[in-house]
Scaffold this motif. Structure first.
Motif, short mmCIF file in Angstrom:
data_model
loop_
_atom_site.label_atom_id
_atom_site.label_comp_id
_atom_site.label_asym_id
_atom_site.label_seq_id
_atom_site.Cartn_x
_atom_site.Cartn_y
_atom_site.Cartn_z
N VAL A 1 12.53 7.63 -1.87
CA VAL A 1 13.72 7.54 -1.99
C VAL A 1 13.95 6.32 -2.03
N ASN A 2 13.41 5.97 -1.64
CA ASN A 2 13.67 4.57 -2.28
C ASN A 2 13.53 3.98 -3.71
N ASP A 3 13.41 4.55 -4.77
CA ASP A 3 12.63 3.82 -6.43
C ASP A 3 12.64 2.75 -6.16
N MET A 4 10.98 3.44 -5.49
CA MET A 4 9.26 2.32 -6.00
C MET A 4 8.48 3.01 -7.41
N ARG A 5 9.28 3.86 -7.34
CA ARG A 5 8.07 3.79 -8.81
C ARG A 5 8.13 3.04 -9.85
N PRO A 6 9.32 2.41 -10.69
CA PRO A 6 9.22 1.32 -11.30
C PRO A 6 8.65 0.34 -10.69
N LEU A 7 9.26 0.09 -9.32
CA LEU A 7 8.78 -1.32 -9.22
C LEU A 7 7.13 -1.41 -9.03
N LEU A 8 6.33 -0.57 -8.84
CA LEU A 8 5.18 0.13 -8.62
C LEU A 8 4.55 -0.33 -10.06
N GLU A 9 5.09 0.26 -10.95
CA GLU A 9 4.66 0.34 -12.63
C GLU A 9 4.67 -1.41 -12.72
N ARG A 10 5.43 -1.27 -12.17
CA ARG A 10 5.77 -3.29 -12.84
C ARG A 10 5.03 -4.04 -12.32
N ALA A 11 4.32 -3.65 -11.28
CA ALA A 11 3.07 -4.44 -10.72
C ALA A 11 2.13 -4.05 -10.59
N GLY A 12 1.88 -3.06 -11.73
CA GLY A 12 0.48 -2.16 -12.12
C GLY A 12 -0.68 -1.46 -11.85
N ILE A 13 0.06 -0.60 -11.02
CA ILE A 13 -0.46 0.18 -10.10
C ILE A 13 -1.24 1.02 -10.99
N ARG A 14 -2.44 1.63 -10.65
CA ARG A 14 -2.84 2.62 -11.96
C ARG A 14 -3.50 4.28 -10.44
N TYR A 15 -3.77 4.90 -11.00
CA TYR A 15 -4.27 5.97 -10.63
C TYR A 15 -5.25 6.23 -11.24
N VAL A 16 -6.29 6.63 -10.45
CA VAL A 16 -7.54 7.57 -11.41
C VAL A 16 -8.10 8.77 -10.18
N ASP A 17 -8.75 9.36 -10.88
CA ASP A 17 -9.07 10.59 -10.86
C ASP A 17 -10.27 10.38 -9.60
N TYR A 18 -10.81 11.15 -9.00
CA TYR A 18 -12.18 10.29 -8.11
C TYR A 18 -13.58 10.28 -9.74
N GLU A 19 -13.85 11.34 -9.82
CA GLU A 19 -14.54 11.72 -10.88
C GLU A 19 -14.68 10.21 -11.92
N ASP A 20 -13.33 9.96 -11.99
CA ASP A 20 -13.21 8.97 -12.86
C ASP A 20 -14.13 7.69 -12.47
N TYR A 21 -13.32 7.95 -11.44
CA TYR A 21 -13.65 6.11 -10.73
C TYR A 21 -15.45 5.74 -10.29
N LEU A 22 -15.68 7.22 -9.68
CA LEU A 22 -17.18 7.08 -10.11
C LEU A 22 -17.80 6.38 -10.97
N LYS A 23 -17.33 7.24 -12.06
CA LYS A 23 -18.10 6.64 -13.40
C LYS A 23 -17.73 5.22 -13.41
N GLU A 24 -16.45 4.94 -13.19
CA GLU A 24 -16.31 3.16 -13.67
C GLU A 24 -17.12 2.54 -12.87
N GLN A 25 -17.35 3.44 -11.72
CA GLN A 25 -18.50 2.45 -10.24
C GLN A 25 -19.88 2.74 -11.57
N ASN A 26 -20.02 3.65 -11.97
CA ASN A 26 -21.37 3.79 -12.69
C ASN A 26 -21.97 4.27 -11.42
N ARG A 27 -21.42 5.33 -10.46
CA ARG A 27 -21.93 6.40 -9.98
C ARG A 27 -22.39 7.57 -10.07
#
Length: 235
Positions: free
Chosen positions: A209-235
């Motif tokens: 509604v507020n067209d925030m996605r471009p702003l989030l991208e510029r801010a560096g938002i990152r979406y990570v699947d839960y399984e990949d998140y566990l791997k990044e955390q060495n869990r």
């Protein structure tokens, strides 16, 4: 030297003043560039009131409400009394008797950076008040302040004739000479919010509604699947 009473100051055109009643404090504050909001320590003494009016400004001596009585004579239909002590004081400057006098003259409410009392009576009368404190401690009489001069209250300058808008969210002041423009901006913002509200009701979220996605991208938002998140955390 105190004791100055300025009579017949210019007021914002009545139709403009009345039209502000259709918009909330938050809308008006945003519409004028996020300015004019009085400090959050001023709050309604009873909930549900919503007013707009032309400011009659008053300074009062600490612990003395004489000049409020003087100011009543300068008030008329559609006004809002705006009062500040010359030094901090939380005593009960104002109660049901002064409210009765103001209400008889068509005054729409009081904003005061001090204390008030007789809250139950004020609510029963339907007389709106925004204050810093509630205190049963009464004031004395005999020391003068000023009426209809520029005042500093709750972090903002209020000039006589400025528009005061107040509701459960607080109090905002609109300078008299900018009132027509701010009213138009408030109307436009309200219409925009109505369109947004319809989209929310249809299931859309703020990111779209507020067209925030471009702003989030510029801010560096990152979406990570839960399984990949566990791997990044060495869990």
């Amino acid at each position: 030297m105190s004791g100055l009473v300025v009579t017949n100051p210019p007021r914002t055109e009545r139709g403009v003043v009345d039209a502000f009643a259709a918009y909330g404090v938050a809308t008006v504050h945003e519409a004028q560039g996020r300015t004019g909001l009085l400090g959050s320590h001023l709050s309604p003494v009873w909930s549900g009131a919503r007013i707009s009016g032309s400011a009659v400004t008053v300074t009062v001596a600490p612990g003395d409400n004489t000049t409020i009585g003087v100011a009543v004579e300068q008030c008329g239909e559609g006004d809002v009394l705006v009062v500040v002590p010359t030094a901090p004081c939380d005593m009960g400057y104002f109660g049901d008797l002064l409210a009765t006098s103001l209400q008889a003259r068509g005054v729409r409410g009081l904003v005061i950076e001090a204390g008030v009392r007789d809250v139950a009576d004020l609510q029963e009368m339907g007389f709106p008040v925004w204050s810093k404190a509630v205190s049963a401690e009464g004031t004395t009489k005999g020391t003068l302040g000023d009426v209809n001069v520029p005042i500093s209250i709750a972090g903002r300058i209020v000039e006589p004739g400025d528009v005061i808008v107040a509701d459960d969210d607080g109090v905002v002041v609109v300078p008299r000479l900018k009132a027509a423009d701010v009213l138009a901006a408030s109307k436009a913002r309200e219409e925009k919010e109505a369109r947004s509200r319809a989209r929310y009701a249809a299931g859309e979220i703020a990111l779209d509604v507020n067209d925030m996605r471009p702003l989030l991208e510029r801010a560096g938002i990152r979406y990570v699947d839960y399984e990949d998140y566990l791997k990044e955390q060495n869990r």
